[in-house]
Design a protein around this motif. Structure first.
Motif, PDB file in Angstrom:
ATOM      1  N   GLN A  73       0.667  -1.097   0.071  1.00 56.94           N
ATOM      2  CA  GLN A  73       0.014   0.025  -0.126  1.00 56.94           C
ATOM      3  C   GLN A  73       0.643   1.298   0.106  1.00 56.94           C
ATOM      4  O   GLN A  73       0.593   2.065  -0.943  1.00 56.94           O
ATOM      5  CB  GLN A  73      -0.820  -0.021   1.248  1.00 56.94           C
ATOM      6  CG  GLN A  73      -2.070   1.042   1.322  1.00 56.94           C
ATOM      7  CD  GLN A  73      -3.096   0.761   2.409  1.00 56.94           C
ATOM      8  OE1 GLN A  73      -3.556  -0.274   2.208  1.00 56.94           O
ATOM      9  NE2 GLN A  73      -3.279   1.492   3.374  1.00 56.94           N
ATOM     10  N   VAL A 124      -5.872   6.489  -3.929  1.00 57.61           N
ATOM     11  CA  VAL A 124      -5.498   5.361  -3.677  1.00 57.61           C
ATOM     12  C   VAL A 124      -6.426   4.189  -2.957  1.00 57.61           C
ATOM     13  O   VAL A 124      -6.360   3.263  -3.503  1.00 57.61           O
ATOM     14  CB  VAL A 124      -4.427   5.658  -2.613  1.00 57.61           C
ATOM     15  CG1 VAL A 124      -3.852   4.556  -1.938  1.00 57.61           C
ATOM     16  CG2 VAL A 124      -3.364   6.712  -3.258  1.00 57.61           C
ATOM     17  N   SER A 125      -7.320   4.874  -2.342  1.00 64.87           N
ATOM     18  CA  SER A 125      -8.448   3.881  -1.790  1.00 64.87           C
ATOM     19  C   SER A 125      -9.169   3.168  -2.999  1.00 64.87           C
ATOM     20  O   SER A 125      -9.567   1.929  -3.039  1.00 64.87           O
ATOM     21  CB  SER A 125      -9.580   4.757  -1.037  1.00 64.87           C
ATOM     22  OG  SER A 125     -10.449   3.771  -0.547  1.00 64.87           O
ATOM     23  N   LEU A 128      -7.049   0.586  -4.709  1.00 64.27           N
ATOM     24  CA  LEU A 128      -6.499  -0.740  -3.858  1.00 64.27           C
ATOM     25  C   LEU A 128      -7.774  -1.424  -3.715  1.00 64.27           C
ATOM     26  O   LEU A 128      -7.941  -2.822  -3.616  1.00 64.27           O
ATOM     27  CB  LEU A 128      -5.987  -0.294  -2.427  1.00 64.27           C
ATOM     28  CG  LEU A 128      -4.497   0.425  -2.503  1.00 64.27           C
ATOM     29  CD1 LEU A 128      -4.203   0.940  -1.286  1.00 64.27           C
ATOM     30  CD2 LEU A 128      -3.710  -0.952  -3.065  1.00 64.27           C
ATOM     31  N   ILE A 135     -10.406  -1.063   3.166  1.00 65.48           N
ATOM     32  CA  ILE A 135      -9.040  -0.587   2.488  1.00 65.48           C
ATOM     33  C   ILE A 135      -8.816   1.188   2.683  1.00 65.48           C
ATOM     34  O   ILE A 135      -7.973   1.583   3.051  1.00 65.48           O
ATOM     35  CB  ILE A 135      -9.237  -0.835   1.210  1.00 65.48           C
ATOM     36  CG1 ILE A 135      -9.066  -2.603   0.640  1.00 65.48           C
ATOM     37  CG2 ILE A 135      -8.037  -0.097   0.531  1.00 65.48           C
ATOM     38  CD1 ILE A 135      -7.626  -3.097   1.300  1.00 65.48           C
ATOM     39  N   GLN A 138      -7.571   2.042   6.162  1.00 65.94           N
ATOM     40  CA  GLN A 138      -6.279   1.590   6.278  1.00 65.94           C
ATOM     41  C   GLN A 138      -5.489   2.894   5.483  1.00 65.94           C
ATOM     42  O   GLN A 138      -4.394   3.252   6.105  1.00 65.94           O
ATOM     43  CB  GLN A 138      -6.005   0.531   5.453  1.00 65.94           C
ATOM     44  CG  GLN A 138      -6.441  -0.760   6.039  1.00 65.94           C
ATOM     45  CD  GLN A 138      -6.148  -2.020   5.324  1.00 65.94           C
ATOM     46  OE1 GLN A 138      -5.250  -2.134   4.417  1.00 65.94           O
ATOM     47  NE2 GLN A 138      -6.795  -3.256   5.840  1.00 65.94           N
ATOM     48  N   VAL A 139      -5.962   3.198   4.280  1.00 66.32           N
ATOM     49  CA  VAL A 139      -5.305   4.303   3.680  1.00 66.32           C
ATOM     50  C   VAL A 139      -5.251   5.796   4.401  1.00 66.32           C
ATOM     51  O   VAL A 139      -4.190   6.417   4.580  1.00 66.32           O
ATOM     52  CB  VAL A 139      -5.982   4.655   2.146  1.00 66.32           C
ATOM     53  CG1 VAL A 139      -5.160   5.943   1.577  1.00 66.32           C
ATOM     54  CG2 VAL A 139      -5.750   3.423   1.060  1.00 66.32           C
ATOM     55  N   GLN A 142      -2.820   5.447   7.277  1.00 64.65           N
ATOM     56  CA  GLN A 142      -1.421   5.714   6.828  1.00 64.65           C
ATOM     57  C   GLN A 142      -1.272   7.264   6.487  1.00 64.65           C
ATOM     58  O   GLN A 142      -0.343   7.782   6.829  1.00 64.65           O
ATOM     59  CB  GLN A 142      -1.249   4.981   5.645  1.00 64.65           C
ATOM     60  CG  GLN A 142      -1.046   3.684   5.889  1.00 64.65           C
ATOM     61  CD  GLN A 142      -0.553   2.734   5.058  1.00 64.65           C
ATOM     62  OE1 GLN A 142      -0.939   2.776   3.737  1.00 64.65           O
ATOM     63  NE2 GLN A 142       0.511   1.694   5.091  1.00 64.65           N
TER      64      GLN A 142
END
Length: 465
Positions: A73, A124-125, A128, A135, A138-139, A142
């Motif tokens: 990721q 990005v989400s 992925l 997901i 999670q992004v 980060q």
């Protein structure tokens, strides 16, 4: 291998690895769009598209990935942030309009700035996990992480608009990492209002320092921190036990080598040293001094730099009893500086001729407090012997042992005398240094001190009548 060939080799290594990385990213974008629009593809999960194996590569890009153990990721986020600078056309497919709504696809969620398309956390989400909320979270986690080895180190994550979740912020790589991952050059900002500091360098090496043991020993401790501090914090688990960064105070009479030592220290461990320009930092307007200083600390955060504050008592002076609004805001400045220098993750060195003018609270923040005394007789003799050019000769009447013993001068003053005597020789068309010019140079160095003593005597006479 010479430095130029070495730099060219590193750049070629970066190019080789970046091309493979961008091809991997292109495949992920292409596959996600096929899955999203239900087109034929033999891949059911983005995570089946494995990133290139760079474990054995020597490029700066590969070394960064291995060192920080970037997962799938974070690695995708990094290459997406690189694309606008390296291969912007790869992102064109995400910068298109929905034929039904005649608007950009909401789920692609990029940002167009300065004729360039940047992805966001939303992008990005989507790439992925499509509409998978796990997901997405999670992004988000980060992007919001304050881990000094996380994305905040490499990305410029500041949005012109309020973005509490950091998901609509354009993902832009910080300049120093863009240079490091491409041409392998180090970022060296110029003096400006945005970064009011100047890079200082020295032609001297560590072994050229002529300093007493009481100075050299704590300097070795600073070197050890710079060389092994990261290992101590991360590998040995001291992250929750020690403050980030390292703070040192150099104090002592003028000309005793405080600035020179800071520059030689940086050279010895390959760290850039930046001399902070206090004239561009200190402002008469309320709140501006803090803003100016914050720009310096923010720019230097997570970089292998040393920030050097000379005449630090002008900025980090004692707090006073607040009898008016000006004193109150001055005290707030000092309180802010205390907090900011303590949270700075890099190396900061403060230097002053007048230690007692510093606020007492600063001393608890320093890992090292080093006194730079005037050089001893033996140290003065070494400075005299090392100072002259090898192209010059000393007249036989010059006795450096006697001069070192009789004249108490700082290292800077000794070099001023040597410069004066050497220029006198050149002006007369000779390479021989005369005793007369040497003694005249010493006399000139002592004149300011004599004037200062006279001023003190005169003022004392006025006080005592």
């Amino acid at each position: 291998m010479d430095p130029e060939s070495d730099a060219l080799s590193l750049m070629r290594s970066n190019i080789h690895d970046l091309e493979k990385e961008m091809a991997w990213c292109e495949q992920i974008i292409d596959t996600r769009l096929k899955l999203h629009f239900k087109q034929d593809t033999n891949i059911s999960s983005i995570f089946d598209i494995l990133p290139p194996d760079l474990q054995q590569s020597h490029s700066h890009y590969a070394q960064f990935i291995v060192k920080h153990q970037l997962d799938f990721q974070m690695r995708l986020i990094l290459v997406l942030a690189l694309l606008p600078a390296l291969k912007p056309n790869v992102l064109d497919v995400l910068n298109c309009h929905n034929e039904l709504t005649q608007r950009p696809f909401t789920e692609f969620a990029g940002v167009e700035m300065e004729s360039c398309f940047y992805v966001t956390g939303e992008t990005v989400s989507f790439l992925l996990g499509g509409d998978d909320l796990s997901i997405r979270f999670q992004v988000q986690s980060q992007l919001q992480s304050t881990d000094p080895q996380g994305l905040n180190e490499i990305l410029y994550l500041h949005s012109p608009h309020y973005d509490p979740l950091s998901m609509k912020t354009p993902l832009r790589l910080q300049t120093e990492y863009l240079l490091f991952f491409t041409t392998s050059e180090h970022y060296r900002p110029d003096l400006s209002d945005a970064f009011p500091a100047t890079r200082v360098q020295s032609q001297l090496n560590w072994q050229d320092l002529v300093l007493p043991k009481s100075v050299m020993e704590p300097l070795e401790e600073i070197k050890s921190w710079i060389q092994y501090g990261e290992t101590l914090m991360f590998d040995w688990g001291f992250m929750n036990k020690l403050r980030p960064g390292y703070r040192a105070l150099f104090y002592g009479p003028p000309g005793t080598g405080k600035t020179m030592t800071a520059s030689v220290l940086g050279k010895a461990i390959s760290h850039q040293v930046y001399h902070v320009d206090l004239s561009k930092i200190i402002s008469k307007y309320i709140g501006e001094t803090e803003k100016n200083l914050e720009r310096v600390f923010s720019t230097a955060e997570n970089k292998q730099w040393i920030l050097f504050f000379d005449e630090a008592d002008a900025l980090f002076g004692k707090r006073t009893q607040a009898s008016g609004i000006n004193e109150q805001f001055a005290n707030q400045n000092v309180a802010y500086l205390l907090q900011r220098i303590e949270s700075f993750s890099g190396i900061s060195i403060l230097a002053t001729n007048l230690k007692d003018n510093l606020d007492d609270a600063f001393f608890r923040r320093f890992e090292s407090v080093i006194y730079f005394p005037l050089p001893s007789v033996n140290e003065r003799l070494t400075l005299w012997r090392q100072g002259f050019s090898k192209k010059s000769t000393l007249h036989q009447s010059i006795n450096l042992d006697m001069i070192a013993a009789e004249h108490v001068l700082s290292g800077a003053e000794i070099m001023n005398v040597i410069r004066f005597a050497s220029l006198q020789a050149l002006r007369l068309g000779t390479d021989e240094i005369s005793q007369a010019s040497l003694l005249e140079g010493i006399r000139r160095q002592k004149i300011p001190n004599l004037n200062q003593k006279d001023a003190v005597t005169d003022s004392s006479a006025d006080i005592f009548g």
